[in-house]
Design a protein around this motif. Sequence first.
Motif, PDB file in Angstrom:
ATOM      1  N   GLU A   1       0.842  -1.194   0.000  1.00 12.64           N
ATOM      2  CA  GLU A   1       0.000   0.000   0.000  1.00 12.64           C
ATOM      3  C   GLU A   1       0.876   1.242   0.000  1.00 12.64           C
ATOM      4  N   GLY A   2       0.398   2.269  -0.687  1.00 10.63           N
ATOM      5  CA  GLY A   2       1.006   3.579  -0.579  1.00 10.63           C
ATOM      6  C   GLY A   2       2.196   3.823  -1.492  1.00 10.63           C
ATOM      7  N   PHE A   3       2.772   5.010  -1.294  1.00 12.85           N
ATOM      8  CA  PHE A   3       3.849   5.508  -2.142  1.00 12.85           C
ATOM      9  C   PHE A   3       5.091   5.809  -1.304  1.00 12.85           C
ATOM     10  N   VAL A   4       6.248   5.589  -1.901  1.00 15.40           N
ATOM     11  CA  VAL A   4       7.496   6.129  -1.380  1.00 15.40           C
ATOM     12  C   VAL A   4       7.926   7.231  -2.335  1.00 15.40           C
ATOM     13  N   VAL A   5       8.062   8.432  -1.842  1.00 19.49           N
ATOM     14  CA  VAL A   5       8.453   9.579  -2.675  1.00 19.49           C
ATOM     15  C   VAL A   5       9.833  10.033  -2.235  1.00 19.49           C
TER      16      VAL A   5
ATOM     17  N   ALA B   1       7.839  17.286  -1.613  1.00 20.17           N
ATOM     18  CA  ALA B   1       6.640  17.765  -0.922  1.00 20.17           C
ATOM     19  C   ALA B   1       5.427  17.937  -1.833  1.00 20.17           C
ATOM     20  N   PRO B   2       5.520  18.672  -2.963  1.00 18.68           N
ATOM     21  CA  PRO B   2       4.310  18.844  -3.773  1.00 18.68           C
ATOM     22  C   PRO B   2       3.814  17.538  -4.383  1.00 18.68           C
ATOM     23  N   VAL B   3       4.715  16.636  -4.687  1.00 17.91           N
ATOM     24  CA  VAL B   3       4.306  15.338  -5.227  1.00 17.91           C
ATOM     25  C   VAL B   3       3.592  14.529  -4.146  1.00 17.91           C
ATOM     26  N   ALA B   4       4.158  14.497  -2.946  1.00 22.09           N
ATOM     27  CA  ALA B   4       3.545  13.763  -1.846  1.00 22.09           C
ATOM     28  C   ALA B   4       2.147  14.311  -1.530  1.00 22.09           C
TER      29      ALA B   4
ATOM     30  N   PRO C   1      -1.322   6.182   2.182  1.00 20.67           N
ATOM     31  CA  PRO C   1      -0.155   6.730   2.878  1.00 20.67           C
ATOM     32  C   PRO C   1       0.984   7.048   1.911  1.00 20.67           C
ATOM     33  N   VAL C   2       1.713   8.110   2.229  1.00 21.72           N
ATOM     34  CA  VAL C   2       2.866   8.523   1.442  1.00 21.72           C
ATOM     35  C   VAL C   2       4.049   8.672   2.395  1.00 21.72           C
TER      36      VAL C   2
END
Length: 307
Positions: A151-155, A167-170, A180-181
């Motif tokens: 689940e979620g993203f790692v940015v 920050a703006p991508v997250a 969740p990011v």
Amino acid sequence: MARASIIIECGRKSGLGRVRRTLTLARALAAQGIGCDVYVTSDEGSDLIASMGFVSSPVEQLPGQFDFLVMDTCSFSSEEVSALCAKARTSCVIDDLAERPVVCDFVINPNLYAPSLDYSAYKAREIFRGPSCALVDDVFFSSAKPTENREGFVVSFGGTDDGSLAAPVAAELHARTGEPVYVPIPAYQEPCAALLALDGDKVTILRGADMPVLLGSARTYVGAAGATVLEALAAGCRVCAAATQEDQHKNVGFLPEIGVATLDSYNAHNVSVMALLQHHEPGGSAALQSGAAGKIVARMAELMVAR
């Protein structure tokens, strides 16, 4: 006991990708009974180096001669690299672009696009390159969870970013998905105000993150098109990568061939949209093999005995 002197360029100017991949090779050398001394251009990578079981010293403390020299740098010239290699009984240069001809024993290009590059100007006994030579720690492969448990993203836009790019991508990814990011930030970086403002229940800043566990649990990696791309693929992530530095353009040009979404330059909204499209598609083929570092070291040993 033979010793390897390992030079790594790292820190906020060049990131931390070279640390993880080069110390993966160092671990394989250590497994063969070769002691490893690590020298860095900046102490800003010392926390990661310590977490991987090594102690670092500044490059100014390099010895005058080397049993085995390993170099992973981007700012040293061809002449500087070749001069250091000439002081070594055996030398190995990790090289991403085939644009800095050197004289050494071995060259490693761990990138997926490496087989297409021309190394004819290099003078080396053997060149290791491509998917079978990816210097990715085996723990990234073993940490990969099944798709249904992710689940979620790692940015992450690398060790050069204080969160200004992330920050703006997250923010957009969380706003659009509610998932969740996670934003890993190196210990030496102070997160920017925009990123600190997001830190909370769904956007989480991580200092000193356990990257294998993090990437092995997320659905999608979003970030710079550097060494972390290979780790994310090995960990089973979908990947959306943007070139944030000049040396990442070859990676950006190749990755779509294996189904990975890429952008030639950073634009927060465009990166977010591409990541959203990638997030619900089958992941790109990693085309990677675990144990690559050990196989490279074994082959080097064969060639050194045959010398």
